[in-house]
Design a protein around this motif. Structure first.
Motif, PDB file in Angstrom:
ATOM      1  N   HIS A 112      34.738  41.187  44.695  1.00  0.00           N
ATOM      2  CA  HIS A 112      33.451  40.569  43.719  1.00  0.00           C
ATOM      3  C   HIS A 112      33.648  39.362  43.954  1.00  0.00           C
ATOM      4  O   HIS A 112      32.541  38.654  43.322  1.00  0.00           O
ATOM      5  CB  HIS A 112      33.542  41.736  42.398  1.00  0.00           C
ATOM      6  CG  HIS A 112      35.036  40.431  41.363  1.00  0.00           C
ATOM      7  ND1 HIS A 112      36.981  40.731  41.397  1.00  0.00           N
ATOM      8  CD2 HIS A 112      34.625  39.664  40.822  1.00  0.00           C
ATOM      9  CE1 HIS A 112      36.883  39.637  40.678  1.00  0.00           C
ATOM     10  NE2 HIS A 112      35.708  39.189  39.579  1.00  0.00           N
ATOM     11  N   ILE A 113      34.084  38.176  44.331  1.00  0.00           N
ATOM     12  CA  ILE A 113      34.333  36.692  44.070  1.00  0.00           C
ATOM     13  C   ILE A 113      33.414  36.604  44.854  1.00  0.00           C
ATOM     14  O   ILE A 113      32.257  35.183  44.432  1.00  0.00           O
ATOM     15  CB  ILE A 113      35.417  36.074  44.120  1.00  0.00           C
ATOM     16  CG1 ILE A 113      35.814  36.267  45.528  1.00  0.00           C
ATOM     17  CG2 ILE A 113      36.626  37.214  43.838  1.00  0.00           C
ATOM     18  CD1 ILE A 113      37.170  36.027  46.184  1.00  0.00           C
ATOM     19  N   VAL A 114      32.892  36.994  45.953  1.00  0.00           N
ATOM     20  CA  VAL A 114      31.867  36.844  46.455  1.00  0.00           C
ATOM     21  C   VAL A 114      30.517  36.883  46.077  1.00  0.00           C
ATOM     22  O   VAL A 114      29.881  36.221  47.123  1.00  0.00           O
ATOM     23  CB  VAL A 114      31.684  36.592  48.392  1.00  0.00           C
ATOM     24  CG1 VAL A 114      32.889  36.449  48.778  1.00  0.00           C
ATOM     25  CG2 VAL A 114      31.709  38.904  48.127  1.00  0.00           C
ATOM     26  N   GLY A 115      30.319  38.126  44.874  1.00  0.00           N
ATOM     27  CA  GLY A 115      29.153  37.600  44.648  1.00  0.00           C
ATOM     28  C   GLY A 115      28.103  38.917  45.077  1.00  0.00           C
ATOM     29  O   GLY A 115      27.044  39.063  44.696  1.00  0.00           O
ATOM     30  N   GLY A 116      28.817  39.889  45.982  1.00  0.00           N
ATOM     31  CA  GLY A 116      27.631  40.782  46.131  1.00  0.00           C
ATOM     32  C   GLY A 116      27.592  42.024  45.837  1.00  0.00           C
ATOM     33  O   GLY A 116      27.530  43.141  46.060  1.00  0.00           O
ATOM     34  N   GLY A 117      28.871  42.232  44.735  1.00  0.00           N
ATOM     35  CA  GLY A 117      28.468  43.586  43.997  1.00  0.00           C
ATOM     36  C   GLY A 117      29.608  44.242  44.797  1.00  0.00           C
ATOM     37  O   GLY A 117      30.129  44.465  45.820  1.00  0.00           O
ATOM     38  N   TRP A 118      29.824  45.292  43.850  1.00  0.00           N
ATOM     39  CA  TRP A 118      30.725  46.585  43.930  1.00  0.00           C
ATOM     40  C   TRP A 118      30.126  48.324  44.506  1.00  0.00           C
ATOM     41  O   TRP A 118      30.226  48.706  43.446  1.00  0.00           O
ATOM     42  CB  TRP A 118      31.905  46.175  42.941  1.00  0.00           C
ATOM     43  CG  TRP A 118      33.273  47.096  43.385  1.00  0.00           C
ATOM     44  CD1 TRP A 118      33.880  47.986  43.213  1.00  0.00           C
ATOM     45  CD2 TRP A 118      34.179  47.366  44.861  1.00  0.00           C
ATOM     46  NE1 TRP A 118      35.132  48.846  43.811  1.00  0.00           N
ATOM     47  CE2 TRP A 118      34.971  47.770  45.029  1.00  0.00           C
ATOM     48  CE3 TRP A 118      33.415  46.262  45.584  1.00  0.00           C
ATOM     49  CZ2 TRP A 118      36.457  47.882  46.070  1.00  0.00           C
ATOM     50  CZ3 TRP A 118      34.835  45.652  47.001  1.00  0.00           C
ATOM     51  CH2 TRP A 118      35.882  47.029  46.596  1.00  0.00           C
ATOM     52  N   PRO A 119      29.817  47.924  45.561  1.00  0.00           N
ATOM     53  CA  PRO A 119      29.180  49.640  45.679  1.00  0.00           C
ATOM     54  C   PRO A 119      29.633  50.480  45.798  1.00  0.00           C
ATOM     55  O   PRO A 119      31.558  50.431  45.635  1.00  0.00           O
ATOM     56  CB  PRO A 119      28.308  48.902  47.298  1.00  0.00           C
ATOM     57  CG  PRO A 119      29.816  48.517  48.062  1.00  0.00           C
ATOM     58  CD  PRO A 119      30.323  47.821  47.293  1.00  0.00           C
ATOM     59  N   SER A 120      29.209  52.234  46.112  1.00  0.00           N
ATOM     60  CA  SER A 120      30.057  53.159  45.277  1.00  0.00           C
ATOM     61  C   SER A 120      31.265  53.152  47.337  1.00  0.00           C
ATOM     62  O   SER A 120      30.674  52.696  47.712  1.00  0.00           O
ATOM     63  CB  SER A 120      28.876  54.548  45.961  1.00  0.00           C
ATOM     64  OG  SER A 120      28.321  54.598  46.996  1.00  0.00           O
ATOM     65  N   ALA A 121      32.186  54.675  46.897  1.00  0.00           N
ATOM     66  CA  ALA A 121      33.625  54.554  48.329  1.00  0.00           C
ATOM     67  C   ALA A 121      32.885  55.260  49.379  1.00  0.00           C
ATOM     68  O   ALA A 121      32.843  54.365  49.970  1.00  0.00           O
ATOM     69  CB  ALA A 121      34.469  55.636  47.247  1.00  0.00           C
ATOM     70  N   GLY A 122      31.282  55.651  49.157  1.00  0.00           N
ATOM     71  CA  GLY A 122      30.851  56.058  50.815  1.00  0.00           C
ATOM     72  C   GLY A 122      30.040  54.759  51.099  1.00  0.00           C
ATOM     73  O   GLY A 122      30.128  54.622  51.885  1.00  0.00           O
ATOM     74  N   VAL A 123      29.501  54.291  50.367  1.00  0.00           N
ATOM     75  CA  VAL A 123      29.123  52.703  50.911  1.00  0.00           C
ATOM     76  C   VAL A 123      30.270  51.992  51.257  1.00  0.00           C
ATOM     77  O   VAL A 123      29.788  50.901  53.228  1.00  0.00           O
ATOM     78  CB  VAL A 123      28.088  52.114  50.543  1.00  0.00           C
ATOM     79  CG1 VAL A 123      27.762  50.838  50.689  1.00  0.00           C
ATOM     80  CG2 VAL A 123      27.120  52.682  49.922  1.00  0.00           C
ATOM     81  N   ARG A 124      30.990  51.720  50.996  1.00  0.00           N
ATOM     82  CA  ARG A 124      32.135  50.578  51.432  1.00  0.00           C
ATOM     83  C   ARG A 124      32.712  51.211  52.780  1.00  0.00           C
ATOM     84  O   ARG A 124      33.007  51.054  53.459  1.00  0.00           O
ATOM     85  CB  ARG A 124      33.475  50.500  50.525  1.00  0.00           C
ATOM     86  CG  ARG A 124      33.090  50.056  48.778  1.00  0.00           C
ATOM     87  CD  ARG A 124      34.059  49.595  48.253  1.00  0.00           C
ATOM     88  NE  ARG A 124      35.248  50.601  47.303  1.00  0.00           N
ATOM     89  CZ  ARG A 124      35.404  50.821  46.790  1.00  0.00           C
ATOM     90  NH1 ARG A 124      33.937  51.185  45.484  1.00  0.00           N
ATOM     91  NH2 ARG A 124      35.858  52.190  46.787  1.00  0.00           N
ATOM     92  N   GLN A 125      32.977  52.714  52.702  1.00  0.00           N
ATOM     93  CA  GLN A 125      33.837  53.670  54.050  1.00  0.00           C
ATOM     94  C   GLN A 125      32.567  53.089  55.026  1.00  0.00           C
ATOM     95  O   GLN A 125      33.146  53.245  56.502  1.00  0.00           O
ATOM     96  CB  GLN A 125      33.925  55.042  54.306  1.00  0.00           C
ATOM     97  CG  GLN A 125      34.861  55.695  52.410  1.00  0.00           C
ATOM     98  CD  GLN A 125      36.334  54.919  53.757  1.00  0.00           C
ATOM     99  OE1 GLN A 125      36.027  54.820  54.650  1.00  0.00           O
ATOM    100  NE2 GLN A 125      37.584  54.867  52.955  1.00  0.00           N
ATOM    101  N   GLU A 126      31.471  53.152  54.832  1.00  0.00           N
ATOM    102  CA  GLU A 126      30.086  53.215  55.737  1.00  0.00           C
ATOM    103  C   GLU A 126      30.299  51.784  55.940  1.00  0.00           C
ATOM    104  O   GLU A 126      30.601  51.744  57.937  1.00  0.00           O
ATOM    105  CB  GLU A 126      29.151  53.139  55.421  1.00  0.00           C
ATOM    106  CG  GLU A 126      28.502  54.338  55.521  1.00  0.00           C
ATOM    107  CD  GLU A 126      26.873  54.260  55.117  1.00  0.00           C
ATOM    108  OE1 GLU A 126      26.496  53.085  54.225  1.00  0.00           O
ATOM    109  OE2 GLU A 126      26.144  55.464  54.274  1.00  0.00           O
ATOM    110  N   MET A 127      30.329  50.693  55.864  1.00  0.00           N
ATOM    111  CA  MET A 127      31.069  49.379  55.897  1.00  0.00           C
ATOM    112  C   MET A 127      32.157  49.042  56.735  1.00  0.00           C
ATOM    113  O   MET A 127      32.455  47.995  57.790  1.00  0.00           O
ATOM    114  CB  MET A 127      30.949  47.997  55.055  1.00  0.00           C
ATOM    115  CG  MET A 127      29.373  48.076  53.871  1.00  0.00           C
ATOM    116  SD  MET A 127      29.407  47.209  52.062  1.00  0.00           S
ATOM    117  CE  MET A 127      29.759  45.423  52.950  1.00  0.00           C
TER     118      MET A 127
END
Length: 321
Positions: A112-127
């Protein structure tokens, strides 16, 4: 036989001590090592969070045999995947082929420190999938240009590329992540001794590949002191991955674990100096099919005593698993 590893836990030791302790772990006979990559400690009592990649560079030069591995790096928020590829290639060269790149979708605590928010687990897996594809492409050599849903890469090339790129491991916690790991990874990483995770990884293409687990322990000849230290620094551990990935800072982990008692910690973490108890803490991973298990000794000030004890008593006993 299960290979036994040593954890350089950046949250509980300063960078020079991490390297010094790893040198001692190599001498003690540990089969491999892993390092956490955090911007913050889990809980304030741990007190440290140095930059894992600088420590890895020093560790590569200070040791000669013991393999190194990130456990794990998130290549999607603090770091762009093209930069992770460059860092991993460099450590592989410095260590002369002893490095493995463990990757995961990250924790809010660090990202979170870079200020981009914290998306859902599904989005994090896509990334994470996009990131692995970019890293693989760069490991393959040549220029890489890519326009993705989450990441762009413009004419990137690794100019210092090892002959053998680092193997890539992916952290898993359920069926979906196991499917991704089976398809994309050279090894699997998990923090639960769950046979279903290994079976799922195998079904999706991971059969025959290494599987790496991790177990916290707290050695001390005074069991009461060990329980107190584990409670002070590791009582957050029982929250589970779904909770631990979401909390935003050490204060959140402190609050979430406020009602965890010392006896609760002692019931889930091997504490004291009973070789048998420590072996039983590792046994579920062996029985679940893990090929490697890294130990975390809780408490920065206790590392040398633990390593001396591990060399003389614990490691010989664990070789029987």
């Amino acid at each position: 036989m299960v290979n036994i590893g040593y954890t350089m836990m950046t949250e509980q030791c300063g960078p020079r001590q991490l390297v010094d302790d790893l040198v001692r772990a190599e001498h003690a006979g540990f089969d491999f090592s892993v390092i956490s990559d955090h911007y913050s400690p889990w809980i304030g009592a741990q007190g440290h969070a140095s930059y894992a990649w600088a420590v890895l560079g020093a560790a590569a030069q200070a040791t000669s045999r013991i393999p190194l591995m990130t456990y794990v790096t998130c290549p999607t928020f603090r770091y762009h995947p093209a930069v992770v590829a460059q860092k991993a290639a460099t450590v592989q060269l410095l260590s002369e082929g002893r490095f493995r790149l463990g990757l995961g979708s990250g924790e809010n605590l660090n990202e979170h420190i870079v200020g981009g928010g914290w998306p859902s687990a599904g989005v994090r897996q896509e990334m994470l999938v996009e990131a692995v594809e970019i890293i693989r492409a760069l490991f393959g050599g040549g220029y890489v240009t890519r326009r993705g849903k989450h990441f762009d890469v413009e004419s990137a090339k690794l100019w210092d590329l090892p002959e053998q790129p680092p193997p890539i491991g992916l952290a898993v916690s359920g069926e979906k992540s196991c499917a991704l790991a089976g398809r994309l990874a050279d090894l699997v990483v998990a923090v639960q001794p769950d046979r279903a995770l290994i079976d799922s990884f195998d079904r999706h293409g991971g059969a025959g590949k290494p599987s790496v687990g991790q177990v916290p322990v707290c050695y001390d000849p005074d069991r009461g002191a060990a329980v107190a230290r584990a409670h002070d620094q590791f009582r957050w551990f029982g929250g589970g991955w779904k909770v631990n990935a979401e909390l935003p800072g050490p204060a959140g982990f402190t609050a979430a674990s406020a009602y965890v008692r010392p006896q609760d910690v002692a019931g889930s973490i091997a504490c004291g100096d009973s070789v048998e108890e420590f072996v039983e803490a590792v046994r579920p991973y062996a029985e679940a099919g893990f090929t490697e298990v890294a130990l975390i000794q809780i408490g920065g000030e206790s590392q040398r005593a633990f390593l001396d004890w591990a060399e003389s008593r614990l490691l010989p006993a664990l070789r029987g698993l």
